[in-house]
Design a protein around this motif. Structure first.
Motif, mmCIF file in Angstrom:
data_model
loop_
_atom_site.group_PDB
_atom_site.id
_atom_site.type_symbol
_atom_site.label_atom_id
_atom_site.label_comp_id
_atom_site.label_asym_id
_atom_site.label_seq_id
_atom_site.Cartn_x
_atom_site.Cartn_y
_atom_site.Cartn_z
ATOM 1 N N VAL A 244 177.612 -0.524 28.138
ATOM 2 C CA VAL A 244 176.942 0.616 27.485
ATOM 3 C C VAL A 244 176.868 1.770 28.471
ATOM 4 O O VAL A 244 176.937 1.575 29.687
ATOM 5 N N PRO A 245 176.734 2.983 27.976
ATOM 6 C CA PRO A 245 176.577 4.142 28.870
ATOM 7 C C PRO A 245 175.370 3.974 29.788
ATOM 8 O O PRO A 245 174.301 3.546 29.354
ATOM 9 N N GLY A 246 175.551 4.284 31.049
ATOM 10 C CA GLY A 246 174.468 4.211 32.021
ATOM 11 C C GLY A 246 174.380 2.903 32.773
ATOM 12 O O GLY A 246 173.561 2.752 33.681
ATOM 13 N N ALA A 247 175.247 1.940 32.433
ATOM 14 C CA ALA A 247 175.179 0.626 33.083
ATOM 15 C C ALA A 247 175.596 0.671 34.543
ATOM 16 O O ALA A 247 175.360 -0.296 35.282
ATOM 17 N N ASP A 248 176.229 1.777 34.970
ATOM 18 C CA ASP A 248 176.647 1.904 36.362
ATOM 19 C C ASP A 248 175.636 2.671 37.216
ATOM 20 O O ASP A 248 175.896 2.959 38.391
ATOM 21 N N LEU A 249 174.474 2.986 36.669
ATOM 22 C CA LEU A 249 173.448 3.682 37.436
ATOM 23 C C LEU A 249 172.840 2.768 38.498
ATOM 24 O O LEU A 249 172.882 1.529 38.390
#
Length: 531
Positions: A244-249
């Motif tokens: 999902v978007p943001g999982a690499d934060l």
């Protein structure tokens, strides 16, 4: 200080029946007395794994099984037979004088290593172990126990030698287990038995045809190559990612290592808000531990009930209630839509629009086999490696632990449990040493959920029916029997330790009673004795 002559009468010769255990004292020393086939044996009374009282366990023939985690010992010699214990039990001399059983203390040690060979400098045979989890640790010792005197090299990407990984989500994460408890062995142990451990090693390729392993030496450095005579792959699993978007934060964590546990413990001690994505056993053990540290904890799970597919809806709801009572919040039947934040996570947004503010996220989404580096071997659909009954996949190449799919009477299985990994590692290690062992152990695992230990034996792919002995919603102890295809394939238990041991022993030899008999109620210890 014990003397060679500290001896006392501990009971009458007819006080114990075959298969019975009794705690006795000789002077100031606690001793476990056991009777098998009319013969008395005296041993150290606590399991060498986590010091469980072995008198609360069960004796099946010469097999003494621990009540907590099902480690197993031979009462005749004290030798460790099964994981998760690494060491055996010290024994004491027993003699009969008249109608009295006399025990003479012969050691003041609390554990003993199984007899193992030491390396022979003239033996140039090399065995390489890829991985340092439970499978690798037990395999290395099994090679020496089986008589292998060549070179043993363990390669691991971890910065640590083998350690007690199950504790990373339990007492260690809670700050109750100090760092010195975590290593399985001391550096001196590995040095004494010639087990070389190279940490921080990235295996990039294993070629079964050439019997060659390649290691990454870093950018601009030449590749290192190691040839082997025999090798064991026990490289474990890679955590599944959240797509999902943001999982690499920053602030998105997994719990697969000692380092991971240390980072999460620091967050918990700071009282950070943490969202756990995935209502898995590890996820909820972490929820328990982080909550005990003072964190606010939200659990997001796709399932309507935690563990419903494994333990059934009733037991799953009961476990959920234990956590809710301690302040863990659940968001079930939900998926993560996106993760908000600039550099670091700030909130988890669910697929229904609910927004959960957070300081950190822990992913508990399971793992996939870590086997990308292996050349020329077909994978199963889940990416694992199919073995034969000796856990071999190619000439001189063995597999154990999370990456192994192995044959059973019910078809192929892949099990991600610490005891299973340890036993598979032990079997593979003995086979590497030339002992020709078949792996055919009934799976066992345990999970600590809010201070309550659930023990589980067997394996059910799906649940057709559940038979309950006890009421999970009202009783503080119960058994749940999981029926598949008209047979009980797995059993979970709370505070029914000896029953679980007896059931596993019966399963091991294909002697579990039929479903109709189990529905009527079974005295499990008596059932085991009659078999």
């Amino acid at each position: 200080m014990l003397t060679d002559y500290m001896e006392e009468a501990v009971c009458g010769v007819d006080d114990l029946k075959d298969g019975e255990l009794k705690d006795v004292r000789v002077g100031d020393t606690d001793v476990l007395l056991a009777r098998v086939d009319g013969q008395y044996y005296a041993l150290h009374p606590k399991c060498t794994h986590y010091q469980a009282p072995l008198s609360k366990g069960l004796l099946n023939g010469n097999r003494l099984v621990c009540p907590w985690h099902n480690a197993c010992f031979d009462v005749r010699s004290g030798h460790r037979l099964e994981a998760p214990a690494l060491n055996g039990l010290p024994t004491h001399e027993v003699r009969i004088e008249g109608d009295q059983v006399m025990v003479r203390l012969t050691t003041d040690k609390e554990s003993l290593e199984n007899p193992m060979s030491t390396p022979d400098p003239a033996n140039n045979t090399t065995c390489v172990i890829v991985g340092s989890g439970g499978a690798g640790a037990f395999a290395a010792e099994a090679m020496r126990e089986g008589g292998f005197t060549g070179n043993i090299l363990m390669l691991t990407s971890s910065s640590q030698a083998p350690y007690d990984r199950p504790n990373c989500s339990k007492d260690y994460l809670q700050g109750k287990a100090p760092d010195e408890w975590m290593p399985l062995r001391t550096p001196d142990f590995y040095a004494d038995y010639g087990i070389e451990i190279r940490t921080g090693q990235q295996v990039t390729r294993l070629d079964p045809q050439k019997k060659e392993i390649e290691l990454s030496a870093g950018e601009g450095q030449p590749t290192e190559r190691i040839t082997y005579d025999k090798a064991l792959i026990c490289s474990g699993g890679k955590p599944n990612k959240l797509p999902v978007p943001g999982a690499d934060l920053n602030g998105v964590h997994v719990l697969r290592s000692l380092h991971d546990s240390q980072q999460l413990r620091d967050l918990g001690q700071q009282g950070k808000r943490i969202v756990i994505v995935g209502s898995s056993f590890i996820g909820l053990e972490a929820a328990m531990s982080l909550r005990k540290l003072g964190s606010e904890v939200d659990v997001v799970g796709m399932e309507a009930i935690p563990f419903e597919k494994i333990l059934g809806g009733r037991v799953g709801k009961v476990i959920q209630g234990w956590h809710e009572k301690e302040g863990v919040r659940f968001h079930l039947g939900r998926k993560v839509g996106t993760i908000e934040g600039t550099d670091t996570v700030e909130a988890v947004v669910l697929d229904n629009g609910d927004r959960l503010p957070t300081d950190a996220i822990l992913l508990g989404l399971g793992v996939k086999p870590n086997v990308d580096f292996i050349a020329g071997i077909d994978r199963e659909e889940d990416g694992s490696l199919r073995t034969d009954k000796q856990l071999q996949i190619a000439d001189g190449l063995y597999v154990a632990g999370d990456v192994a799919t192995y044959p059973t009477a019910d078809g192929s299985q892949r099990i991600e449990h610490w005891k299973v990994a340890g036993q598979q590692g032990y079997t593979a290690g003995m086979n590497i040493a030339g002992q020709e062992m078949t792996y055919q152990e009934v799976p066992f695992f345990w999970s600590n959920q809010q201070g309550k230990r659930i023990n589980y034996v067997g394996h059910a792919e799906k649940i057709d029916d559940v038979i309950y002995d006890g009421n999970p919603e009202q009783d503080d102890n119960f058994l749940a029997f999981y029926v598949q295809g008209g047979e009980v394939k797995a059993v979970a238990g709370l505070k029914r330790d000896t029953d679980i041991i007896a059931i596993r022993e019966l399963m091991q030899y294909g002697q579990l009673p039929a479903v109709d008999k189990i529905r009527k109620g079974v005295d499990w210890k008596a059932e085991l004795v009659t078999k």
